[in-house]
Write an enzyme that holds these catalytic residues in place. Structure first.
Site, PDB file in Angstrom:
ATOM      1  N   HIS A  58       0.795  -1.234   0.000  1.00  0.00           N
ATOM      2  CA  HIS A  58       0.000   0.000   0.000  1.00  0.00           C
ATOM      3  C   HIS A  58       0.828   1.285   0.000  1.00  0.00           C
ATOM      4  O   HIS A  58       0.298   2.360  -0.202  1.00  0.00           O
ATOM      5  CB  HIS A  58      -0.934   0.025   1.209  1.00  0.00           C
ATOM      6  CG  HIS A  58      -0.236   0.388   2.489  1.00  0.00           C
ATOM      7  ND1 HIS A  58       0.458  -0.506   3.230  1.00  0.00           N
ATOM      8  CD2 HIS A  58      -0.119   1.578   3.121  1.00  0.00           C
ATOM      9  CE1 HIS A  58       0.978   0.082   4.277  1.00  0.00           C
ATOM     10  NE2 HIS A  58       0.664   1.356   4.238  1.00  0.00           N
TER      11      HIS A  58
HETATM   12  C1  UD1 Z   1      -1.914   6.036   5.456  1.00  0.00           C
HETATM   13  C2  UD1 Z   1      -0.624   6.506   6.111  1.00  0.00           C
HETATM   14  C3  UD1 Z   1       0.380   5.364   6.128  1.00  0.00           C
HETATM   15  C4  UD1 Z   1      -0.218   4.123   6.768  1.00  0.00           C
HETATM   16  C5  UD1 Z   1      -1.498   3.774   6.043  1.00  0.00           C
HETATM   17  C6  UD1 Z   1      -2.163   2.561   6.641  1.00  0.00           C
HETATM   18  C7  UD1 Z   1      -0.113   8.900   5.759  1.00  0.00           C
HETATM   19  C8  UD1 Z   1       0.748   9.856   5.033  1.00  0.00           C
HETATM   20  N1  UD1 Z   1      -0.003   7.611   5.368  1.00  0.00           N
HETATM   21  O1  UD1 Z   1      -1.617   5.754   4.088  1.00  0.00           O
HETATM   22  O2  UD1 Z   1       1.506   5.752   6.875  1.00  0.00           O
HETATM   23  O3  UD1 Z   1       0.703   3.059   6.673  1.00  0.00           O
HETATM   24  O4  UD1 Z   1      -2.390   4.893   6.129  1.00  0.00           O
HETATM   25  O5  UD1 Z   1      -3.154   2.070   5.781  1.00  0.00           O
HETATM   26  O6  UD1 Z   1      -0.842   9.270   6.647  1.00  0.00           O
HETATM   27  N2  UD1 Z   1      -8.933   5.365   0.791  1.00  0.00           N
HETATM   28  C9  UD1 Z   1     -10.160   4.764   0.681  1.00  0.00           C
HETATM   29  N3  UD1 Z   1     -10.858   4.498   1.830  1.00  0.00           N
HETATM   30  C10 UD1 Z   1     -10.375   4.785   3.055  1.00  0.00           C
HETATM   31  C11 UD1 Z   1      -9.118   5.408   3.156  1.00  0.00           C
HETATM   32  C12 UD1 Z   1      -8.403   5.681   2.013  1.00  0.00           C
HETATM   33  O7  UD1 Z   1     -10.650   4.484  -0.402  1.00  0.00           O
HETATM   34  O8  UD1 Z   1     -11.056   4.496   4.053  1.00  0.00           O
HETATM   35  C13 UD1 Z   1      -8.138   5.631  -0.444  1.00  0.00           C
HETATM   36  C14 UD1 Z   1      -8.319   7.007  -0.992  1.00  0.00           C
HETATM   37  O9  UD1 Z   1      -8.296   6.927  -2.366  1.00  0.00           O
HETATM   38  C15 UD1 Z   1      -7.052   7.728  -0.527  1.00  0.00           C
HETATM   39  C16 UD1 Z   1      -6.030   6.596  -0.545  1.00  0.00           C
HETATM   40  O10 UD1 Z   1      -6.768   5.437  -0.177  1.00  0.00           O
HETATM   41  O11 UD1 Z   1      -6.714   8.786  -1.334  1.00  0.00           O
HETATM   42  C17 UD1 Z   1      -4.891   6.795   0.409  1.00  0.00           C
HETATM   43  O12 UD1 Z   1      -5.380   6.986   1.739  1.00  0.00           O
HETATM   44  P1  UD1 Z   1      -4.551   7.897   2.764  1.00  0.00           P
HETATM   45  O13 UD1 Z   1      -5.156   7.831   4.105  1.00  0.00           O
HETATM   46  O14 UD1 Z   1      -4.325   9.233   2.180  1.00  0.00           O
HETATM   47  O15 UD1 Z   1      -3.143   7.192   2.808  1.00  0.00           O
HETATM   48  P2  UD1 Z   1      -2.770   5.650   3.009  1.00  0.00           P
HETATM   49  O16 UD1 Z   1      -2.142   5.199   1.736  1.00  0.00           O
HETATM   50  O17 UD1 Z   1      -3.901   4.839   3.545  1.00  0.00           O
END
Ligand code: UD1
Length: 357
Positions: free
Chosen positions: A208
């Site tokens: 991820h």
């Molecule tokens: C975040 C953390 C990372 C952690 C990870 C655990 C930061 C910078 N990164 O990364 O350190 O290891 O969480 O999973 O804070 N999305 C969904 N549904 C959700 C959440 C996210 O569809 O419930 C999708 C969205 O398209 C979003 C993307 O996932 O843009 C990334 O989510 P985001 O929380 O920005 O970062 P993670 O990659 O999850």
């Protein structure tokens, strides 16, 4: 003493569970602010239910966005909550944007901050997590370190006086969950049930990190290698990976790989405990694999958990070497306990009471 925990992303809910339980036992008034960084029910609510965490007192509903949008929105909303509730202490977890937002909002209001999982360093400034953890450590008043290596990093940065070695709260929840799922095998949905999972003969995988999932060359190589492995691979697919695969027209469930959207924490611990190996770029999962005693192949150039690398229990790998590394034989040496004895959360409660009540 009134403590407010700021959480928002999946691994933070796991760490929150033992803390919430320990705070109840210690008589600490505990409020929970959920930023909404992760909002899908299976990335958020399911952890509160399964790990019996008190429901959040505040839901900020921030959701996804660029780093500045997400962090800024969280800061504005957290500032209001901190002013409204006047906590004695803000407790921050790990290295996500939710962690950094809590740190900046609290330090500007002169509210004391404790940082759980302090002192971890990858020394890779391209990682958003590295910015978040360094900035949070330097804003905090108490640094709760999980390992001796973390204490060493904090000492080098002049933060030794504010640091306390408490162990890792993820060990608490991982060991408790392992006991639970060993005596009571979790039920699996149709996708996982359709795979012939023989103990010790399949892989469990998660990818991820932005540096893998958002990089077309790397992600293609990772997926192709996993699909070509001579053993089933259960790939638990983070939304970031699902989005990238869809954009590239890649069918993740192909070859050896069966892709599933999510599993519960108990299902994950069960799958890891019975797997031949783990393939991941997650920080938490590398460590859980080591604690449980399953070899791990980490698709990164460095790790914040160097203790896991001992005797080859964990191996850092480039995407092109993934298959060779994942298929290595299992180390024969016993794993040690560098992350604590499963009582870290109790220690956190004690240290907070000693320092802030
Ligand atoms: C975040 C953390 C990372 C952690 C990870 C655990 C930061 C910078 N990164 O990364 O350190 O290891 O969480 O999973 O804070 N999305 C969904 N549904 C959700 C959440 C996210 O569809 O419930 C999708 C969205 O398209 C979003 C993307 O996932 O843009 C990334 O989510 P985001 O929380 O920005 O970062 P993670 O990659 O999850």
């Amino acid at each position: 003493m009134k403590v407010i925990s700021v959480v928002g992303a999946r691994p933070q809910f796991v760490k929150l569970a033992p803390i919430d339980h320990a705070f109840k036992k210690a008589g600490i008034e505990h409020l929970i602010a959920h930023t909404g960084q992760h909002y899908d029910p299976e990335m958020s609510q399911s952890f509160f239910d399964e790990l019996q965490i008190s429901p959040p007192d505040f839901n900020l509903g921030v959701g996804s966005g660029s780093h500045a949008e997400q962090t800024g929105d969280m800061m504005i909303k957290l500032e209001k909550i901190f002013l409204e509730t006047s906590p004695d202490l803000v407790l921050l977890y790990g290295d996500t944007n939710s962690t950094l937002a809590g740190a900046i909002a609290a330090v500007k209001l002169k509210i004391k901050i404790a940082h759980l999982e302090a002192g971890l360093r990858s020394f890779n400034r391209a990682m958003p997590e590295e910015h978040n953890r360094i900035l949070t450590d330097h804003a905090a008043d108490l640094l709760l370190a999980p390992t001796d290596v973390a204490i060493k990093h904090l000492t080098k940065e002049g933060l030794a006086e504010k640091s306390a070695m408490v162990g890792d709260v993820m060990v608490d929840v991982c060991l408790q969950t392992k006991v639970r799922v060993t005596s009571n095998r979790p039920e699996f949905g149709p996708e996982i049930s359709s795979v012939n999972l023989v103990n010790g003969e399949y892989f469990v995988a998660t990818i991820h990190r932005a540096e893998n999932a958002d990089d077309t060359t790397r992600i293609k190589a990772i997926i192709e290698s996993m699909q070509g492995l001579p053993a089933p691979v259960i790939l638990i697919t983070h939304p970031r990976l699902a989005a990238k695969a869809a954009a590239l027209g890649i069918n993740l469930s192909s070859g050896s790989v069966t892709s599933v959207k999510s599993v519960s924490y108990g299902q994950m611990v069960y799958l890891v405990a019975n797997a031949r190996g783990v393939i991941t770029d997650s920080g938490g999962l590398q460590k859980e694999a080591y604690i449980i005693g399953t070899p791990c192949t980490t698709i990164r150039t460095e790790t914040e958990w160097p203790e896991t690398l001992v005797d080859g229990w964990n191996t850092l790998s480039e995407p092109n070497d993934l298959a060779k590394n994942a298929l290595r034989s299992k180390p024969t040496s016993p794993t040690t306990l560098p992350y604590g004895d499963g009582h870290a959360a109790e220690r956190v409660a004690k240290v907070l009471l000693e320092n802030f009540s």
